[in-house]
Each structure stands twice: as structure tokens, then as C-alpha cells.
Design a protein around this motif. Structure first.
Motif, PDB file in Angstrom:
ATOM      1  N   LYS A  85     127.265  41.695  78.715  1.00 37.99           N
ATOM      2  CA  LYS A  85     127.674  41.980  77.213  1.00 37.99           C
ATOM      3  C   LYS A  85     125.721  40.944  77.074  1.00 37.99           C
ATOM      4  O   LYS A  85     125.931  40.113  77.748  1.00 37.99           O
ATOM      5  CB  LYS A  85     128.812  40.589  77.097  1.00 37.99           C
ATOM      6  N   ALA A  86     125.685  41.405  75.895  1.00 38.02           N
ATOM      7  CA  ALA A  86     124.629  41.174  75.490  1.00 38.02           C
ATOM      8  C   ALA A  86     125.080  39.534  74.220  1.00 38.02           C
ATOM      9  O   ALA A  86     125.798  39.280  74.234  1.00 38.02           O
ATOM     10  CB  ALA A  86     123.828  42.273  74.397  1.00 38.02           C
ATOM     11  N   ARG A  87     123.737  38.559  75.274  1.00 39.28           N
ATOM     12  CA  ARG A  87     123.892  37.465  74.242  1.00 39.28           C
ATOM     13  C   ARG A  87     123.632  37.438  73.047  1.00 39.28           C
ATOM     14  O   ARG A  87     123.014  37.974  72.839  1.00 39.28           O
ATOM     15  CB  ARG A  87     122.369  36.873  74.773  1.00 39.28           C
ATOM     16  N   VAL A  88     124.248  36.438  72.348  1.00 41.77           N
ATOM     17  CA  VAL A  88     123.844  36.169  70.633  1.00 41.77           C
ATOM     18  C   VAL A  88     123.419  35.551  70.547  1.00 41.77           C
ATOM     19  O   VAL A  88     123.505  33.792  71.141  1.00 41.77           O
ATOM     20  CB  VAL A  88     125.557  36.819  69.956  1.00 41.77           C
ATOM     21  N   PHE A  89     122.621  35.112  70.180  1.00 40.25           N
ATOM     22  CA  PHE A  89     121.503  34.040  69.298  1.00 40.25           C
ATOM     23  C   PHE A  89     122.132  33.250  67.983  1.00 40.25           C
ATOM     24  O   PHE A  89     121.819  34.227  66.901  1.00 40.25           O
ATOM     25  CB  PHE A  89     119.699  34.763  70.195  1.00 40.25           C
ATOM     26  N   THR A  90     121.518  32.289  67.759  1.00 41.00           N
ATOM     27  CA  THR A  90     121.570  31.734  66.399  1.00 41.00           C
ATOM     28  C   THR A  90     120.247  30.923  65.962  1.00 41.00           C
ATOM     29  O   THR A  90     119.853  30.084  66.967  1.00 41.00           O
ATOM     30  CB  THR A  90     123.849  31.080  66.258  1.00 41.00           C
TER      31      THR A  90
ATOM     32  N   GLY B 180     113.856  38.883  75.430  1.00 36.78           N
ATOM     33  CA  GLY B 180     113.057  39.959  74.863  1.00 36.78           C
ATOM     34  C   GLY B 180     113.348  39.815  73.560  1.00 36.78           C
ATOM     35  O   GLY B 180     113.522  41.552  72.567  1.00 36.78           O
ATOM     36  N   ALA B 181     115.083  38.964  72.889  1.00 39.12           N
ATOM     37  CA  ALA B 181     115.454  39.086  72.313  1.00 39.12           C
ATOM     38  C   ALA B 181     114.630  39.158  69.881  1.00 39.12           C
ATOM     39  O   ALA B 181     112.862  38.449  70.708  1.00 39.12           O
ATOM     40  CB  ALA B 181     116.714  38.130  71.746  1.00 39.12           C
TER      41      ALA B 181
END
Length: 191
Positions: A2-7, A20-21
Motif C-alpha cells: 500500500k502506498a503511503r499517504v502524505f499530508t 520520491g513522493a
């Protein structure tokens, strides 16, 4: 996986760079309160266009080490209205910035590297508020002396040339300070 979610308000910079988001978005100008405080009274931040921003993380190979350098690229743009220092009317300024930040493990290392490097070096924290970073950089990009190229309205004292006769009449009306001194000198004790 699962891809991480960044805020952007609680950004894990290290994970963001290693993945590399990227993130991008807009914030209302009045949401950046310190920037909004610089607004001309006649053009409040609520009337400004939204502040646009984007972030990209990058983990670069470090020379002579297996560790990776943590980098963050920030781009932001805003249109602000400040007070012209010549005519005191609102003047629009376009702010566009593109900056790279290198993150290191501690404040001391950041301070020593920042002094010796052209790059901006910051200490790595558990979470970074990207909105604060964007606001800081926009504040640094504000002009020191905002002003129009050509002011829209002439300045009150620069457009009215006094009539020569009126100027002479004003000079005649003013008392000469030295005349009072001469009068005092002439009244001295009798010799």
C-alpha cells in the motif's frame, strides 16, 4: 504494498524523500496569516488569488557513503497586494520561488553545513508543516520596498508646482529669524 499517504501539515520528510513522493495544492492566501498581515489595507488577503505550491522528495546517493541524502524541492507562487512606499496605494507583486532543501540529522550539523553550502540545510524533524515552510519562503521573497514602476496617481507634493508669485508672497509673510536677533542686538545696554 500500500502506498503511503502524505499530508502537508504533518509531513514525514524522510519517508517522503525515500519514496520520491510529490504533493501539490492551493491554500487561500488568508490561511497564511503572517503573509496576510503584509497586505495593503485596501486589498486584504481574502481578495488575493490562492497560493499555489508543490513539493517533491528525493533521496540522493551520498558520496563515499551508503546513506542517502534527504532533499525536498519546493515551488510556490502567490500574488500579493502590498502598500507602495511612494504613493501609499496597493501594488500587486508576483512571488515565484523554487528552492531545494537538504535535511540532515541534527541542528549542529545543519548549522555547520548551511554556513559552508549554497544549499539551504535544515534539521530533519519527525514532521514538517509544509504550510509554514511555504509561508516562510514567501515572506522572504517579499520585496523590501514595494512600489509601482509608475505610480497610478501622482503624489500630492510632486504634481503641484507653486506659482512664483504665491511663493514670493509666502516668503514675505514668514518672519526672518535673524531680524529678531538684530533687534535684540540693537537693544543692548547703552555704552
Amino acid at each position: 504494498m500500500k502506498a503511503r499517504v502524505f499530508t502537508p501539515h504533518k509531513l514525514d520528510v524522510e519517508a517522503f524523500a525515500r519514496d520520491g513522493a510529490s504533493l501539490q495544492g492551493e491554500w487561500p492566501a488568508q490561511a497564511l496569516s503572517r503573509l496576510a498581515d503584509s497586505a495593503a489595507p485596501e486589498a486584504p488577503a481574502s481578495a488575493w488569488p490562492a497560493v499555489r505550491w508543490s513539493l517533491e522528495g528525493e533521496a540522493r546517493a551520498e558520496p563515499r557513503s551508503s546513506d542517502k541524502q534527504i532533499w525536498l524541492h519546493l515551488e510556490a507562487s502567490a500574488r500579493v497586494s502590498l502598500t507602495c512606499q511612494r504613493c501609499l496605494q496597493p501594488v500587486s507583486e508576483d512571488l515565484n520561488l523554487s528552492r531545494w532543501f537538504r535535511f540532515v540529522r541534527g541542528e549542529e550539523e545543519a548549522a555547520s553545513l548551511d554556513a559552508d553550502s549554497e544549499d539551504d540545510v535544515l534539521a530533519l524533524t519527525r514532521s514538517l508543516d509544509a504550510q509554514e515552510l511555504v509561508e516562510d519562503e514567501l515572506l522572504l521573497a517579499l520585496p523590501l520596498v514595494p512600489r509601482h514602476e509608475t505610480c497610478p496617481e501622482p503624489l500630492p507634493h510632486s504634481n503641484a508646482e507653486p506659482d512664483e508669485e504665491a511663493g514670493e508672497a509666502q516668503e514675505d509673510e514668514r518672519p526672518n529669524p535673524f531680524a529678531a536677533l538684530a533687534a535684540l542686538k540693537g537693544r543692548g545696554p547703552a555704552q
